[in-house]
Design a protein around this motif. Structure first.
Motif, short mmCIF file in Angstrom:
data_model
loop_
_atom_site.label_atom_id
_atom_site.label_comp_id
_atom_site.label_asym_id
_atom_site.label_seq_id
_atom_site.Cartn_x
_atom_site.Cartn_y
_atom_site.Cartn_z
N TRP A 37 0.75 -1.20 0.23
CA TRP A 37 -0.09 0.04 -0.07
C TRP A 37 0.82 1.39 0.12
CZ3 TRP A 37 -4.51 0.48 -1.81
CH2 TRP A 37 -5.44 -0.37 -1.83
N ALA A 38 1.84 1.22 0.72
CA ALA A 38 3.02 2.33 0.70
C ALA A 38 3.44 2.64 -0.69
CB ALA A 38 3.99 2.08 1.73
N ILE A 40 2.26 1.49 -3.51
CA ILE A 40 0.94 2.12 -4.24
C ILE A 40 0.75 3.67 -4.24
CG2 ILE A 40 -1.68 1.73 -4.93
CD1 ILE A 40 -1.28 -1.01 -4.39
N ASP A 41 0.66 4.03 -3.05
CA ASP A 41 0.54 5.55 -2.79
C ASP A 41 1.58 6.23 -3.37
OD1 ASP A 41 -1.94 5.06 -1.38
OD2 ASP A 41 -1.09 4.99 0.59
N ARG A 42 2.92 5.77 -3.20
CA ARG A 42 4.08 6.66 -3.82
C ARG A 42 3.73 6.64 -5.20
NH1 ARG A 42 8.83 5.79 -6.39
NH2 ARG A 42 8.55 3.52 -6.44
N LYS A 44 1.22 6.41 -6.87
CA LYS A 44 -0.03 7.30 -7.34
C LYS A 44 0.39 8.51 -7.29
CE LYS A 44 -4.16 4.55 -5.95
NZ LYS A 44 -5.16 4.54 -5.00
N ARG A 45 0.98 8.82 -6.35
CA ARG A 45 1.64 10.62 -6.39
C ARG A 45 2.54 10.66 -7.68
NH1 ARG A 45 2.17 9.17 -0.95
NH2 ARG A 45 4.48 8.74 -1.28
#
Length: 73
Positions: A37-38, A40-42, A44-45
């Motif tokens: 998830w970390a 994926i968040d990175r 996405k940004r």
């Protein structure tokens, strides 16, 4: 102890071992999911930033490109 009691104790011990193993596996999976998830968040940004930069580049290209067709079309 009787044979039934010994068998019951052995079964309970086996179950406790399996539960301990499953707890370890669940903890490992939780770490992996959290890391994913970390990531994926990175990503996405990063994609959002790249989309912004592409939009800015496209708007700058429109400023320098002629809007009418060249005579050879």
């Amino acid at each position: 102890m009787t044979e039934d009691a010994t068998d019951l104790v052995a079964r309970i011990d086996d179950l406790e071992i399996r539960i301990a193993h499953q707890d370890g596996v669940i903890a490992d999976l939780d770490k992996v999911v959290t890391a994913q998830w970390a990531e994926i968040d990175r990503l996405k940004r990063l994609v959002g930033n790249l989309a912004d930069r592409l939009g800015e580049a496209e708007s700058r290209v429109d400023e320098f490109m002629p809007q009418k067709r060249p005579p050879h079309y």
